[in-house]
Design a protein around this motif. Structure first.
Motif, mmCIF file in Angstrom:
data_model
loop_
_atom_site.group_PDB
_atom_site.id
_atom_site.type_symbol
_atom_site.label_atom_id
_atom_site.label_comp_id
_atom_site.label_asym_id
_atom_site.label_seq_id
_atom_site.Cartn_x
_atom_site.Cartn_y
_atom_site.Cartn_z
ATOM 1 N N VAL A 307 0.718 -1.287 0.070
ATOM 2 C CA VAL A 307 -0.016 0.016 0.042
ATOM 3 C C VAL A 307 0.776 1.281 0.037
ATOM 4 O O VAL A 307 0.311 2.371 0.345
ATOM 5 C CB VAL A 307 -1.022 -0.121 1.159
ATOM 6 N N SER A 308 2.131 1.145 -0.718
ATOM 7 C CA SER A 308 2.979 2.400 -0.422
ATOM 8 C C SER A 308 2.681 3.478 -1.133
ATOM 9 O O SER A 308 3.256 4.646 -1.024
ATOM 10 C CB SER A 308 4.388 1.875 -0.852
ATOM 11 N N ARG A 309 1.666 3.274 -2.219
ATOM 12 C CA ARG A 309 1.257 4.582 -3.042
ATOM 13 C C ARG A 309 -0.097 5.159 -2.203
ATOM 14 O O ARG A 309 -0.718 5.943 -3.104
ATOM 15 C CB ARG A 309 1.140 4.176 -4.431
ATOM 16 N N ALA A 310 -0.573 4.482 -1.396
ATOM 17 C CA ALA A 310 -2.055 4.875 -0.841
ATOM 18 C C ALA A 310 -2.082 6.419 -0.322
ATOM 19 O O ALA A 310 -0.946 6.899 0.101
ATOM 20 C CB ALA A 310 -2.156 4.054 0.341
ATOM 21 N N ARG A 311 -2.947 7.048 -0.719
ATOM 22 C CA ARG A 311 -3.375 8.572 -0.534
ATOM 23 C C ARG A 311 -3.999 8.479 0.892
ATOM 24 O O ARG A 311 -4.149 9.537 1.406
ATOM 25 C CB ARG A 311 -4.009 8.941 -1.495
ATOM 26 N N SER A 312 -5.008 7.357 1.295
ATOM 27 C CA SER A 312 -5.708 7.447 2.505
ATOM 28 C C SER A 312 -5.612 6.042 3.110
ATOM 29 O O SER A 312 -6.093 5.027 2.300
ATOM 30 C CB SER A 312 -6.982 7.917 2.342
ATOM 31 N N ILE A 313 -5.408 6.016 4.439
ATOM 32 C CA ILE A 313 -5.677 4.779 5.309
ATOM 33 C C ILE A 313 -6.747 5.320 6.324
ATOM 34 O O ILE A 313 -6.743 5.983 7.019
ATOM 35 C CB ILE A 313 -4.423 4.542 5.917
ATOM 36 N N THR A 314 -7.661 4.464 6.336
ATOM 37 C CA THR A 314 -8.789 4.259 7.295
ATOM 38 C C THR A 314 -8.807 2.954 7.997
ATOM 39 O O THR A 314 -9.307 1.865 7.381
ATOM 40 C CB THR A 314 -10.187 4.905 6.865
ATOM 41 N N VAL A 315 -8.979 3.167 9.402
ATOM 42 C CA VAL A 315 -8.850 1.955 10.167
ATOM 43 C C VAL A 315 -9.964 1.826 11.151
ATOM 44 O O VAL A 315 -10.338 3.067 11.702
ATOM 45 C CB VAL A 315 -7.561 1.851 10.947
ATOM 46 N N PHE A 316 -11.073 0.872 11.182
ATOM 47 C CA PHE A 316 -12.335 0.744 12.038
ATOM 48 C C PHE A 316 -11.848 -0.273 13.239
ATOM 49 O O PHE A 316 -11.173 -1.457 13.045
ATOM 50 C CB PHE A 316 -13.229 0.576 11.210
ATOM 51 N N ALA A 317 -12.483 0.194 14.343
ATOM 52 C CA ALA A 317 -12.500 -0.820 15.611
ATOM 53 C C ALA A 317 -11.302 -1.026 16.146
ATOM 54 O O ALA A 317 -11.254 -0.799 17.327
ATOM 55 C CB ALA A 317 -13.213 -2.114 15.198
ATOM 56 N N HIS A 318 -10.307 -1.630 15.470
ATOM 57 C CA HIS A 318 -8.969 -1.902 16.265
ATOM 58 C C HIS A 318 -7.815 -1.701 15.415
ATOM 59 O O HIS A 318 -7.924 -1.783 14.109
ATOM 60 C CB HIS A 318 -8.991 -3.570 16.766
ATOM 61 N N THR A 319 -6.598 -1.551 16.025
ATOM 62 C CA THR A 319 -5.534 -0.752 15.246
ATOM 63 C C THR A 319 -4.675 -2.112 14.648
ATOM 64 O O THR A 319 -3.880 -1.977 13.840
ATOM 65 C CB THR A 319 -4.622 -0.153 15.973
ATOM 66 N N GLY A 320 -5.111 -3.402 15.097
ATOM 67 C CA GLY A 320 -4.530 -4.500 14.547
ATOM 68 C C GLY A 320 -4.367 -4.800 13.175
ATOM 69 O O GLY A 320 -5.355 -4.426 12.359
ATOM 70 N N GLY A 321 -3.284 -5.089 12.695
ATOM 71 C CA GLY A 321 -3.133 -5.335 11.079
ATOM 72 C C GLY A 321 -2.654 -3.986 10.281
ATOM 73 O O GLY A 321 -2.467 -3.947 9.026
ATOM 74 N N MET A 322 -2.712 -2.810 10.991
ATOM 75 C CA MET A 322 -2.430 -1.489 10.350
ATOM 76 C C MET A 322 -0.754 -1.531 9.852
ATOM 77 O O MET A 322 -0.070 -1.929 10.458
ATOM 78 C CB MET A 322 -2.735 -0.329 11.468
ATOM 79 N N PRO A 323 -0.936 -1.238 8.700
ATOM 80 C CA PRO A 323 0.498 -0.979 7.974
ATOM 81 C C PRO A 323 1.390 -0.051 8.835
ATOM 82 O O PRO A 323 0.842 0.818 9.294
ATOM 83 C CB PRO A 323 0.244 -0.636 6.441
ATOM 84 N N ARG A 324 2.700 -0.301 8.734
ATOM 85 C CA ARG A 324 3.543 0.608 9.333
ATOM 86 C C ARG A 324 3.687 1.841 8.483
ATOM 87 O O ARG A 324 3.601 2.010 7.308
ATOM 88 C CB ARG A 324 5.089 0.067 9.673
ATOM 89 N N LEU A 325 3.908 2.892 9.162
ATOM 90 C CA LEU A 325 3.703 4.107 8.450
ATOM 91 C C LEU A 325 4.944 4.519 7.797
ATOM 92 O O LEU A 325 4.668 5.649 6.940
ATOM 93 C CB LEU A 325 3.429 5.416 9.742
ATOM 94 N N ASN A 326 6.122 4.017 7.948
ATOM 95 C CA ASN A 326 7.119 4.366 7.347
ATOM 96 C C ASN A 326 7.252 3.996 5.621
ATOM 97 O O ASN A 326 7.747 4.694 4.871
ATOM 98 C CB ASN A 326 8.335 3.228 7.838
ATOM 99 N N TYR A 327 6.172 3.072 5.523
ATOM 100 C CA TYR A 327 5.861 2.647 4.042
ATOM 101 C C TYR A 327 5.175 3.760 3.069
ATOM 102 O O TYR A 327 4.954 3.771 2.133
ATOM 103 C CB TYR A 327 5.286 1.574 3.761
ATOM 104 N N LEU A 328 4.579 4.613 4.037
ATOM 105 C CA LEU A 328 3.383 5.501 3.258
ATOM 106 C C LEU A 328 3.554 6.806 3.065
ATOM 107 O O LEU A 328 3.129 7.753 3.727
ATOM 108 C CB LEU A 328 1.993 5.193 4.317
#
Length: 565
Positions: A307-328
């Motif tokens: 997801v390195s080219r993602a413009r937006s990341i939206t997470v619901f309910a729990h932060t588990g599985g969220m990609p590391r910010l260093n890649y974004l």
């Protein structure tokens, strides 16, 4: 229309007529007749204006009925507008039973639970109930068939007719509204979405057309209202002034836009337990991560490289599985509102293009010291978190528009932020924050201010919030939530404030009116007073304020709310 009202014209070539000729023929036909005409499914005001020319006002008691899905068309067609509602539970169940089983009350007991699930998914929409019901009526009545055909609409080609009807509304949208509607597929089914939050997100993601004479967020709000007027999204809650506060997407529409978003590679929908981005997605621009249970929380992180080219990341309910910010590195929107679980902000300061950062309601307790490196940031929301203070480096954020600090202490020098439009902060009145109110008043662009004042530890003669004639030259709306009510407006204070909201959380003493100097707010148009207790003190305070407002500001609307009843 001409063929329908006068059979003598049936068979003549339509191409032989210009529109003006057709209008003239119809008007001549109706001029001496008393008529009842129904014009079904009008799609634009321009179409209605042309059609309306066919009907002369001959004072013979004629009536025209129009149907439309668009609010603007209904308002243009006449002042007697009937707005159809979604069916209630009983009516929806009756229609569902008649469509499938032939009459009400004939649903077999072993179908009742799955039937209830299907009706919830239909959400009271007759189109969905009749379409799904008609499909199920033609199937073998087994529970598996019911569940498979009734709940998995996206996979069911036999419901293509319903999809095509919805697609007509989608195709009729102007180009600037289509991505705004598809953007809503990011949110889960039946998720209530704050309109302010949505408008800021749309702006940050570059989905709003820039206009030289209008604020882009105002334009975004107009886009949202237009989708509401077209009945593609539904308002759910109102503000005290009657404007829309939040909205939801009907389950049928939600399924449709999820399908369209997936086909167009607009939004990637993923679950943490997948441990990878679903196949079929090419370059991912917008990712929605839906985490719902314990299994999700233990899942491995989604590979950030995917997801390195993602413009937006939206997470619901729990932060588990969220990609590391260093890649974004090209991320513009990071929205984690109300997520549970540990939150790692390593790499946040490297997101140099980030415009929208929403950490509201998360477990975050400290922001990185160098967060000020996010020079493009427009919205920072840390309300309802454990963050105690904002790093001084935020004073470098020259593009910051919305500073929603919650309980976090603002740094000294906050008045240097000249682009800020909205501030929400607390602890005003504490000794350490004595100069913060004065600094906020120096913000040249500040239009909306929300204050949470804790004055319980102050002496009786200090339990007050005072607004002098200096500062707040651009402020339009002031909201104060105070646990020890004593608010004073000096002569010349808040010269442009049009909306004043006072929410008093503790008992108001009967001898005190709590608010002084209302008469000095020269442009006041609407005032809200909210009391946590309904007692003699609240009644006395309200009576005094009402009398002052009615005398000095006769055109001002006063609204009273008592929380306890």
């Amino acid at each position: 229309m001409l063929f329908q009202v006068d059979r003598a014209y049936r068979g003549r070539a339509v191409g032989a007529y210009y529109v003006d000729m057709l209008i003239s023929e119809l008007a001549d036909y109706f001029k001496d007749k008393r008529y009842l005409v129904m014009v079904d499914d009008v799609w634009s005001v321009q179409d209605w204006e042309i059609i309306n020319e066919c009907f002369p006002e001959n004072n013979l008691g004629s009536r025209i009925i129009t149907t439309t899905r668009i609010e603007a068309v209904a308002n243009a067609a006449g002042d007697r507008v009937y707005r159809t509602r979604l069916l209630g539970e009983a009516d929806a169940e009756a229609l569902f039973s008649r469509t499938i089983f032939g009459s009400v009350g004939r649903c077999p007991p072993h179908f009742k639970d799955v039937s209830a699930q299907i009706m919830r998914k239909c959400g009271g929409l007759p189109l969905a109930i009749v379409s799904v019901g008609g499909l199920l009526a033609s199937k073998a009545h087994t529970r598996d068939e019911f569940e498979r055909s009734g709940l998995k609409w996206r996979e069911n080609s036999e419901l293509e007719g319903m999809t095509q009807i919805i697609k007509l509304s989608y195709n009729d949208l102007p180009p600037h509204l289509r991505p705004c509607l598809l953007h809503l597929s990011i949110f889960p089914d039946n998720h209530e979405i704050e309109i302010e939050r949505l408008a800021r997100r749309l702006t940050a993601e570059g989905l709003i057309s820039e206009c030289c004479y209008r604020d882009m967020e105002e334009t975004a709000t107009d886009y949202i209202y237009e989708l509401i007027d077209r009945n593609l999204i539904q308002p759910s809650r109102l503000n005290h002034d009657g404007t829309h506060r939040s909205c939801i997407v009907h389950p049928v529409i939600h399924d449709f836009i999820v399908c369209m978003s997936t086909e167009d590679n607009f939004v990637a929908l993923a679950h943490a337990q997948q441990k990878f981005v679903p196949r079929g997605y090419r370059t991912i621009r917008h990712m929605s991560l839906l985490n719902s249970g314990k299994y999700d929380q233990a899942a491995a992180q989604i590979d950030g490289a995917k997801v390195s080219r993602a413009r937006s990341i939206t997470v619901f309910a729990h932060t588990g599985g969220m990609p590391r910010l260093n890649y974004l590195s090209v991320l513009r929107v990071l929205d984690l509102e109300d997520c549970e679980g540990p939150l790692c902000l390593d790499g946040l300061c490297g997101l140099l293009l980030l415009r929208y950062l929403n950490l509201k309601g998360t477990d975050v307790s400290k922001l990185p010291a160098k967060i000020g490196e996010l020079r493009c940031l427009e919205t920072l929301d840390v309300r309802s978190t454990k963050v105690k203070e904002l790093p001084p480096s935020i004073l470098k954020m020259e593009m910051l528009k919305h500073l929603l600090a919650g309980n976090a202490r603002l740094p000294t020098g906050i008045g240097m932020l000249r682009s800020v439009l909205t501030v929400s902060c607390s602890n005003i009145g504490m000794s350490a924050d004595a100069d913060i109110l004065q600094e906020l008043g120096e913000m040249a662009s500040l239009r909306e201010l929300e204050l949470f004042c804790n004055l319980t530890q102050m002496s009786e003669d200090q339990k007050q919030v005072t607004f002098s004639s200096d500062g707040f030259k651009s402020l339009r709306k002031l909201s104060i939530r105070c646990n020890s009510p004593s608010v004073t407006f000096m002569t010349g204070a808040l010269s442009k404030v049009r909306v004043l909201e006072l929410k008093l959380e503790q008992r108001v003493l009967e001898k005190s009116r709590g608010v002084y100097g209302i008469e000095h707010l020269s442009h006041l148009k609407r005032m809200l007073m909210e009391f946590s207790q309904h007692d003699a003190g609240a009644a006395a305070a309200m009576a005094v304020v009402r009398k002052v407002v009615e005398t000095v500001h006769p055109s001002c609307e006063v609204i009273t709310v008592n929380i306890d009843n």
